[in-house]
Design a protein around this motif. Structure first.
Motif, PDB file in Angstrom:
ATOM      1  N   ALA A   1     -53.033  -7.312  65.602  1.00  0.00           N
ATOM      2  CA  ALA A   1     -52.005  -6.591  66.358  1.00  0.00           C
ATOM      3  C   ALA A   1     -50.758  -7.454  66.522  1.00  0.00           C
ATOM      4  CB  ALA A   1     -52.559  -6.175  67.721  1.00  0.00           C
ATOM      5  N   LEU A   2     -50.950  -8.738  66.778  1.00  0.00           N
ATOM      6  CA  LEU A   2     -49.823  -9.659  66.958  1.00  0.00           C
ATOM      7  C   LEU A   2     -48.949  -9.701  65.711  1.00  0.00           C
ATOM      8  CD1 LEU A   2     -48.388 -12.014  68.541  1.00  0.00           C
ATOM      9  CD2 LEU A   2     -49.988 -13.545  67.362  1.00  0.00           C
ATOM     10  N   THR A   3     -49.549  -9.906  64.550  1.00  0.00           N
ATOM     11  CA  THR A   3     -48.763 -10.042  63.314  1.00  0.00           C
ATOM     12  C   THR A   3     -48.129  -8.720  62.898  1.00  0.00           C
ATOM     13  OG1 THR A   3     -50.833  -9.755  62.059  1.00  0.00           O
ATOM     14  CG2 THR A   3     -50.071 -11.996  62.446  1.00  0.00           C
ATOM     15  N   GLU A   4     -48.746  -7.616  63.277  1.00  0.00           N
ATOM     16  CA  GLU A   4     -48.176  -6.306  62.948  1.00  0.00           C
ATOM     17  C   GLU A   4     -46.962  -6.002  63.816  1.00  0.00           C
ATOM     18  OE1 GLU A   4     -49.427  -1.574  63.217  1.00  0.00           O
ATOM     19  OE2 GLU A   4     -51.000  -3.093  63.007  1.00  0.00           O
ATOM     20  N   GLN A   5     -47.006  -6.407  65.089  1.00  0.00           N
ATOM     21  CA  GLN A   5     -45.934  -6.088  66.033  1.00  0.00           C
ATOM     22  C   GLN A   5     -44.851  -7.166  66.115  1.00  0.00           C
ATOM     23  OE1 GLN A   5     -47.876  -4.937  69.814  1.00  0.00           O
ATOM     24  NE2 GLN A   5     -49.613  -4.263  68.575  1.00  0.00           N
ATOM     25  N   TYR A   6     -45.156  -8.391  65.655  1.00  0.00           N
ATOM     26  CA  TYR A   6     -44.197  -9.494  65.733  1.00  0.00           C
ATOM     27  C   TYR A   6     -44.156 -10.216  64.384  1.00  0.00           C
ATOM     28  CZ  TYR A   6     -44.152  -8.821  70.780  1.00  0.00           C
ATOM     29  OH  TYR A   6     -44.012  -8.283  72.032  1.00  0.00           O
ATOM     30  N   LEU A   7     -43.214  -9.817  63.542  1.00  0.00           N
ATOM     31  CA  LEU A   7     -43.070 -10.458  62.237  1.00  0.00           C
ATOM     32  C   LEU A   7     -42.561 -11.881  62.358  1.00  0.00           C
ATOM     33  CD1 LEU A   7     -41.513  -7.488  60.198  1.00  0.00           C
ATOM     34  CD2 LEU A   7     -43.925  -8.162  60.386  1.00  0.00           C
ATOM     35  N   ASP A   8     -41.975 -12.216  63.529  1.00  0.00           N
ATOM     36  CA  ASP A   8     -41.427 -13.549  63.732  1.00  0.00           C
ATOM     37  C   ASP A   8     -42.396 -14.488  64.447  1.00  0.00           C
ATOM     38  OD1 ASP A   8     -41.151 -11.921  65.909  1.00  0.00           O
ATOM     39  OD2 ASP A   8     -38.966 -12.025  65.961  1.00  0.00           O
ATOM     40  N   ALA A   9     -43.689 -14.111  64.523  1.00  0.00           N
ATOM     41  CA  ALA A   9     -44.701 -15.030  65.042  1.00  0.00           C
ATOM     42  C   ALA A   9     -45.016 -16.066  63.968  1.00  0.00           C
ATOM     43  CB  ALA A   9     -45.961 -14.263  65.433  1.00  0.00           C
ATOM     44  N   ILE A  10     -44.902 -17.345  64.328  1.00  0.00           N
ATOM     45  CA  ILE A  10     -45.094 -18.424  63.355  1.00  0.00           C
ATOM     46  C   ILE A  10     -46.561 -18.821  63.230  1.00  0.00           C
ATOM     47  CG2 ILE A  10     -44.538 -20.819  62.788  1.00  0.00           C
ATOM     48  CD1 ILE A  10     -41.926 -20.464  64.312  1.00  0.00           C
ATOM     49  N   GLY A  11     -47.196 -19.076  64.362  1.00  0.00           N
ATOM     50  CA  GLY A  11     -48.570 -19.554  64.330  1.00  0.00           C
ATOM     51  C   GLY A  11     -49.219 -19.496  65.693  1.00  0.00           C
ATOM     52  N   VAL A  12     -50.525 -19.800  65.722  1.00  0.00           N
ATOM     53  CA  VAL A  12     -51.323 -19.664  66.938  1.00  0.00           C
ATOM     54  C   VAL A  12     -52.162 -20.920  67.146  1.00  0.00           C
ATOM     55  CG1 VAL A  12     -53.106 -18.320  68.119  1.00  0.00           C
ATOM     56  CG2 VAL A  12     -51.471 -17.167  66.612  1.00  0.00           C
ATOM     57  N   ASP A  13     -52.154 -21.414  68.376  1.00  0.00           N
ATOM     58  CA  ASP A  13     -53.040 -22.499  68.787  1.00  0.00           C
ATOM     59  C   ASP A  13     -54.063 -21.889  69.730  1.00  0.00           C
ATOM     60  OD1 ASP A  13     -54.302 -24.817  69.497  1.00  0.00           O
ATOM     61  OD2 ASP A  13     -52.630 -25.654  70.632  1.00  0.00           O
ATOM     62  N   HIS A  14     -55.298 -21.699  69.240  1.00  0.00           N
ATOM     63  CA  HIS A  14     -56.323 -21.023  70.031  1.00  0.00           C
ATOM     64  C   HIS A  14     -57.118 -22.034  70.839  1.00  0.00           C
ATOM     65  CE1 HIS A  14     -60.402 -19.095  70.538  1.00  0.00           C
ATOM     66  NE2 HIS A  14     -59.599 -18.243  71.134  1.00  0.00           N
ATOM     67  N   LYS A  15     -57.242 -21.772  72.145  1.00  0.00           N
ATOM     68  CA  LYS A  15     -58.011 -22.635  73.033  1.00  0.00           C
ATOM     69  C   LYS A  15     -59.271 -21.897  73.456  1.00  0.00           C
ATOM     70  CE  LYS A  15     -54.504 -25.577  73.304  1.00  0.00           C
ATOM     71  NZ  LYS A  15     -54.536 -26.904  72.650  1.00  0.00           N
TER      72      LYS A  15
ATOM     73  N   GLY B   1     -62.594 -20.587  75.338  1.00  0.00           N
ATOM     74  CA  GLY B   1     -62.927 -20.481  76.751  1.00  0.00           C
ATOM     75  C   GLY B   1     -63.818 -19.280  76.943  1.00  0.00           C
ATOM     76  N   GLU B   2     -63.782 -18.697  78.136  1.00  0.00           N
ATOM     77  CA  GLU B   2     -64.554 -17.485  78.387  1.00  0.00           C
ATOM     78  C   GLU B   2     -64.097 -16.391  77.432  1.00  0.00           C
ATOM     79  OE1 GLU B   2     -64.380 -16.289  82.425  1.00  0.00           O
ATOM     80  OE2 GLU B   2     -64.680 -18.311  83.221  1.00  0.00           O
ATOM     81  N   GLN B   3     -65.043 -15.650  76.897  1.00  0.00           N
ATOM     82  CA  GLN B   3     -64.728 -14.591  75.941  1.00  0.00           C
ATOM     83  C   GLN B   3     -63.864 -15.140  74.815  1.00  0.00           C
ATOM     84  OE1 GLN B   3     -66.002 -11.520  75.961  1.00  0.00           O
ATOM     85  NE2 GLN B   3     -67.087 -11.755  77.888  1.00  0.00           N
ATOM     86  N   ASN B   4     -62.608 -14.741  74.755  1.00  0.00           N
ATOM     87  CA  ASN B   4     -61.711 -15.135  73.670  1.00  0.00           C
ATOM     88  C   ASN B   4     -60.836 -16.345  73.984  1.00  0.00           C
ATOM     89  OD1 ASN B   4     -62.502 -13.006  71.882  1.00  0.00           O
ATOM     90  ND2 ASN B   4     -61.323 -11.595  73.163  1.00  0.00           N
ATOM     91  N   GLY B   5     -60.929 -16.882  75.219  1.00  0.00           N
ATOM     92  CA  GLY B   5     -60.111 -18.031  75.584  1.00  0.00           C
ATOM     93  C   GLY B   5     -58.642 -17.662  75.738  1.00  0.00           C
ATOM     94  N   ILE B   6     -57.762 -18.614  75.434  1.00  0.00           N
ATOM     95  CA  ILE B   6     -56.328 -18.361  75.488  1.00  0.00           C
ATOM     96  C   ILE B   6     -55.715 -18.674  74.127  1.00  0.00           C
ATOM     97  CG2 ILE B   6     -56.209 -18.896  77.956  1.00  0.00           C
ATOM     98  CD1 ILE B   6     -54.915 -21.566  77.180  1.00  0.00           C
ATOM     99  N   ALA B   7     -54.568 -18.079  73.871  1.00  0.00           N
ATOM    100  CA  ALA B   7     -53.882 -18.292  72.599  1.00  0.00           C
ATOM    101  C   ALA B   7     -52.420 -18.638  72.874  1.00  0.00           C
ATOM    102  CB  ALA B   7     -53.975 -17.054  71.726  1.00  0.00           C
ATOM    103  N   ILE B   8     -51.974 -19.786  72.374  1.00  0.00           N
ATOM    104  CA  ILE B   8     -50.566 -20.163  72.436  1.00  0.00           C
ATOM    105  C   ILE B   8     -49.925 -19.737  71.122  1.00  0.00           C
ATOM    106  CG2 ILE B   8     -48.933 -22.088  72.533  1.00  0.00           C
ATOM    107  CD1 ILE B   8     -50.980 -23.567  74.261  1.00  0.00           C
ATOM    108  N   VAL B   9     -48.881 -18.926  71.219  1.00  0.00           N
ATOM    109  CA  VAL B   9     -48.217 -18.377  70.039  1.00  0.00           C
ATOM    110  C   VAL B   9     -46.775 -18.866  70.002  1.00  0.00           C
ATOM    111  CG1 VAL B   9     -47.546 -16.270  68.817  1.00  0.00           C
ATOM    112  CG2 VAL B   9     -49.679 -16.330  70.128  1.00  0.00           C
ATOM    113  N   ALA B  10     -46.358 -19.383  68.857  1.00  0.00           N
ATOM    114  CA  ALA B  10     -44.972 -19.840  68.683  1.00  0.00           C
ATOM    115  C   ALA B  10     -44.198 -18.825  67.855  1.00  0.00           C
ATOM    116  CB  ALA B  10     -44.952 -21.201  67.989  1.00  0.00           C
ATOM    117  N   PHE B  11     -42.904 -18.629  68.207  1.00  0.00           N
ATOM    118  CA  PHE B  11     -42.048 -17.657  67.537  1.00  0.00           C
ATOM    119  C   PHE B  11     -40.844 -18.341  66.907  1.00  0.00           C
ATOM    120  CE2 PHE B  11     -44.307 -15.229  70.764  1.00  0.00           C
ATOM    121  CZ  PHE B  11     -44.712 -14.106  70.059  1.00  0.00           C
ATOM    122  N   ASP B  12     -40.171 -17.613  66.022  1.00  0.00           N
ATOM    123  CA  ASP B  12     -38.993 -18.136  65.350  1.00  0.00           C
ATOM    124  C   ASP B  12     -37.824 -18.382  66.293  1.00  0.00           C
ATOM    125  OD1 ASP B  12     -39.746 -18.376  62.629  1.00  0.00           O
ATOM    126  OD2 ASP B  12     -39.674 -16.212  62.409  1.00  0.00           O
ATOM    127  N   SER B  13     -37.735 -17.595  67.366  1.00  0.00           N
ATOM    128  CA  SER B  13     -36.544 -17.656  68.216  1.00  0.00           C
ATOM    129  C   SER B  13     -36.894 -17.422  69.677  1.00  0.00           C
ATOM    130  CB  SER B  13     -35.524 -16.591  67.776  1.00  0.00           C
ATOM    131  OG  SER B  13     -36.047 -15.294  67.996  1.00  0.00           O
TER     132      SER B  13
END
Length: 209
Positions: A50-64, A66-78
């Protein structure tokens, strides 16, 4: 015989606040946000699709993990893309997943508990509290506690970044926060200097007041 039972309003409000509290994470990634996926049952891969479909300017993800899916840090172009993500979130299986910007790794971020607030509606009170806290740091979030009935008991919370930079210099955070010319409210935070909860003054404890 009639038994009158009183609810622990403060405990229930604090429990709801813990569930609603926004997540503030330090990160060195530029133009990044943090998604809290712990409370969602969908697969992490579903979120990434869903992220890549809705945000073409998402560069990458740092997944942490944790419980269930944890947290995700996402970096963008701008910075504009980051603001968009924080404003509308990501829609996953008809559910909107909201996010918050990350804060710099050197930031000093405090979670404040607020008391003694005037009994006003949140839409009126939140801007007043934000302005009152602004001299002490960048106000990231303000929330007012209400019970199941929607009643407000003069308590809330705030998240504030007190980091001084070359462009900004903040006052030292204090227990008593002026709210206008003739009103105060009280802020407490982990690691604050010793103060007396009885007389509300700093420098000593209740036992020696």
């Amino acid at each position: 015989q009639i038994h009158l039972v009183f609810e622990d309003v403060e405990a229930k409000a604090a429990q709801r606040q813990q569930k609603m509290e926004q997540l503030w994470i330090r990160s060195a990634e530029k133009n990044s946000v943090v998604f809290d996926l712990c409370r969602h049952s969908f697969l992490g891969t579903t979120f990434l699709d869903a992220l890549t479909e809705q945000y073409l300017d998402a560069i990458g993800v740092d997944h942490k993990p944790g419980e269930q899916n944890g947290i995700a840090i996402v970096a963008f172009d701008s910075i504009e893309a980051r603001v968009k993500a924080c404003t509308i979130g990501v829609t996953v299986d008809r559910l909107t997943v909201l996010t918050n910007p990350t804060v710099d790794v050197d930031s000093q971020v405090y979670g404040l508990q607020l008391a003694g607030l005037p009994l006003l509606r949140t839409k009126e009170l939140a801007p007043l509290v934000t302005r009152a806290l602004a001299p002490y740091g960048e106000v990231l979030h303000v929330n007012m506690y209400t019970d199941e009935r929607g009643l407000f008991f003069g308590k809330g919370s705030a998240t504030i970044d007190v980091t001084n930079t070359a462009e900004t210099s903040y006052k030292i955070l204090r227990h008593e926060i002026p709210l206008g010319a003739d009103r105060l409210f009280y802020a407490t935070w982990r690691g604050m200097p010793k103060h007396c909860f009885y007389c509300k003054k700093s420098g000593h404890l209740h036992a020696s007041c």
